[in-house]
Design a protein around this motif. Structure first.
Motif, mmCIF file in Angstrom:
data_model
loop_
_atom_site.group_PDB
_atom_site.id
_atom_site.type_symbol
_atom_site.label_atom_id
_atom_site.label_comp_id
_atom_site.label_asym_id
_atom_site.label_seq_id
_atom_site.Cartn_x
_atom_site.Cartn_y
_atom_site.Cartn_z
ATOM 1 N N CYS A 37 40.408 36.407 49.706
ATOM 2 C CA CYS A 37 38.515 37.393 49.217
ATOM 3 C C CYS A 37 37.499 36.308 48.429
ATOM 4 C CB CYS A 37 38.664 38.749 48.179
ATOM 5 S SG CYS A 37 36.887 39.368 48.999
ATOM 6 N N ALA A 87 42.834 42.308 52.547
ATOM 7 C CA ALA A 87 42.406 41.539 51.546
ATOM 8 C C ALA A 87 43.685 41.549 50.344
ATOM 9 C CB ALA A 87 41.235 41.180 51.245
ATOM 10 N N LYS A 101 37.763 45.858 50.273
ATOM 11 C CA LYS A 101 39.267 44.930 51.173
ATOM 12 C C LYS A 101 40.209 44.928 50.763
ATOM 13 C CE LYS A 101 35.590 42.115 52.881
ATOM 14 N NZ LYS A 101 35.563 42.451 54.783
ATOM 15 N N ARG A 158 38.675 34.919 52.915
ATOM 16 C CA ARG A 158 37.861 36.312 53.764
ATOM 17 C C ARG A 158 36.792 36.376 52.785
ATOM 18 N NH1 ARG A 158 39.815 35.309 57.658
ATOM 19 N NH2 ARG A 158 42.222 36.773 58.741
ATOM 20 N N GLU A 189 45.547 36.995 52.276
ATOM 21 C CA GLU A 189 44.477 37.184 52.905
ATOM 22 C C GLU A 189 43.842 37.065 51.144
ATOM 23 O OE1 GLU A 189 43.178 37.527 56.271
ATOM 24 O OE2 GLU A 189 45.040 37.653 56.788
#
Length: 139
Positions: free
Chosen positions: A91, A129, A123, A112, A89
């Protein structure tokens, strides 16, 4: 070392937390942290509490309670923790960065969006993330 989270006063994001803190600090600790006069125990506050500490506004429940506590609560609610799926993930902090990330189409990587580097770091700490690219001055 403390193994369980301490108690906290939690307010809505739109509440004036500074004003709540000021009002509570006007009450003598002996009145605020004692329940004996009311025939109970730990009423409103833990009887073992000794002082109120104002935390920085950026502190949320995850940062305050720590990762292991959140993971334990999530596992209890879900039954078992989910198995990792191997996805990354990433960011991003701008529309252009999000577009670039999406256009890369890297297998197992999802992009994300966050509004700032600080939000991306939060996050990452919450495991929402995995990574972000930042300038050295932002670290």
């Amino acid at each position: 070392l403390l193994k369980e989270p301490r108690h906290a006063v939690i307010s809505r994001k739109d509440a004036d937390s500074e004003e709540i803190y000021k009002v509570l600090k006007q009450i003598p600790d002996s009145d605020l942290f004692s329940s004996a006069a009311f025939g109970g125990k730990d009423l409103m506050f833990s009887d073992a509490a000794t002082e109120l500490i104002e935390l920085p506004k950026i502190t949320d429940s995850f940062l305050y309670l720590r990762e292991d506590y959140h993971e334990a609560m999530h596992a209890l609610k879900a039954g078992n923790p989910p198995a990792p799926d191997g996805k990354i993930e990433w960011c991003t902090i701008s529309h252009a960065e999000q577009q670039k990330c999406d256009s890369l189409q890297i297998p197992r990587m999802e992009c994300r969006r966050a509004s700032s580097v600080d939000e991306c770091i939060q996050k990452i700490m919450r495991k929402e993330a995995d990574a972000i690219a930042v300038d050295g001055g932002q670290v």
